[in-house]
Design an enzyme around this catalytic site. Structure first.
Site, PDB file in Angstrom:
ATOM      1  CB  CYS A  87      91.407  23.869  11.876  1.00 15.76           C
ATOM      2  SG  CYS A  87      90.069  22.656  11.857  1.00 15.76           S
ATOM      3  CG  HIS A 195      94.743  21.097  14.109  1.00 16.48           C
ATOM      4  ND1 HIS A 195      94.322  22.253  14.722  1.00 16.48           N
ATOM      5  CD2 HIS A 195      93.642  20.525  13.585  1.00 16.48           C
ATOM      6  CE1 HIS A 195      93.005  22.367  14.592  1.00 16.48           C
ATOM      7  NE2 HIS A 195      92.572  21.333  13.900  1.00 16.48           N
ATOM      8  CD  GLU A 197      97.233  23.649  16.289  1.00 18.50           C
ATOM      9  OE1 GLU A 197      97.725  23.581  15.147  1.00 18.50           O
ATOM     10  OE2 GLU A 197      96.000  23.615  16.510  1.00 18.50           O
TER      11      GLU A 197
END
Lengths: 221, 77
Positions: A87, A195, A197
């Site tokens: 990002c 994302h 994560e």
């Protein structure tokens, strides 16, 4: 594995990224402040988190890309150390020139915050080795400036060299050729807007992002 | 000594903000606007003797992203 997570003023996914790395690799990464000029000795993965470094002043990622620590990151990348930018991290990597193209305001002008479909285009990289080529996964995005643009010649080269790692399977932000993540020519730098994560354990509702970190662990360890 | 740097999107680069401004102008009843492109103006207050090439370097290194943007420098007399 000794990972380093770079932290800028305005980073806000640094902790999520650190938790994901610790959870998958069993070792907490070093949190490295942007004013540092060196990475911890033995750093074998550099992760640049999402957020709004420097309040997105001038251009997203522009100020962060010129911060002292990024000189060390560019140098390490040149030596083959894996660098993952997510990002805002992707925006920082394009601004440093480690990755081609630019991330512009979303074509629809809206901040997009939802889980989107991604196709794994290249499963040969150290970041995507645990996925199948052509596999479809769902990863959340949350960005205002994710509209990847580059000239046609650059886009052709990225496609021809297998440097498109992920592609959106739906309309998200107007990115050229629906590109969601790209690799550098050497294959050790990945930038992506989604994302991973945020989807690494069952409590997240999906673990589609986990294999990215598992693949890195396998490649580095 | 002052200089003004105009940063604009290159031709052919989609400008969603310019498009939105265009729509808003039309919504206000301003017909006859063919296109709108949005850019930035950066004013620099510089030490005397700052050279053109210094300012150009500032533009290339930070003020503009030359992948997508052009810049134009205007020195105040």
């Amino acid at each position: 594995m000794q990972a380093a997570v770079i932290v800028f003023p305005g980073s806000n996914c640094d902790r999520d990224l650190a938790v994901a790395i610790r959870d998958v690799t069993g070792k907490a990464p070093a949190m490295v402040w942007h004013r540092e000029s060196e990475l911890p000795a033995g750093t074998d993965l550099i992760a640049i988190p999402g957020g709004f470094s420097y309040g997105d002043y001038l251009r997203s990622g522009a100020m962060a890309a010129r911060s002292p620590i990024m000189k060390a990151v560019v140098e390490a990348a040149g030596k083959g150390v894996p660098v993952l930018g997510i990002c805002n991290g992707f925006q920082v990597l394009t601004e440093t020139g480690l990755l081609p193209g630019a991330l512009m305001r979303n074509a629809g002008l809206h901040f997009v915050c939802r889980t989107v479909g991604l196709k794994v285009e290249n499963s040969q990289s150290i970041f995507t080795a645990r996925y199948q080529s052509g596999e479809q996964i769902g990863i959340p995005v949350a960005h205002h400036d994710g509209n990847f643009q580059a000239d046609a010649e650059t886009l052709d080269r990225l496609e021809g060299d297998g440097r498109v790692a992920f592609r959106y399977t739906e309309q998200v932000n107007g990115s050229a050729r629906d590109i969601a993540g790209v690799l550098n020519a050497q294959g050790n730098v990945l930038g992506m807007m989604p994302h991973p994560e945020r989807v690494i354990e069952n409590a997240h509702g999906s673990t589609d992002g986990r294999r990215l970190f598992e693949g890195l662990l396998e490649a580095v360890a | 000594m002052k200089a003004r740097v105009f940063v604009t999107l290159k031709n052919g680069v989609l400008d969603p903000q310019g498009k939105a401004i265009h729509h808003a102008l039309e919504g206000l009843g301003f017909g006859g606007v063919n296109d709108v492109r949005a850019g930035k103006l950066i004013e620099l207050d510089l030490a005397d003797g700052t050279s053109d090439s210094d300012i150009e370097e500032m533009c290339r290194k930070l003020l503009a992203n030359t992948v997508i943007e052009n810049f134009k420098i205007e020195r105040a007399a």
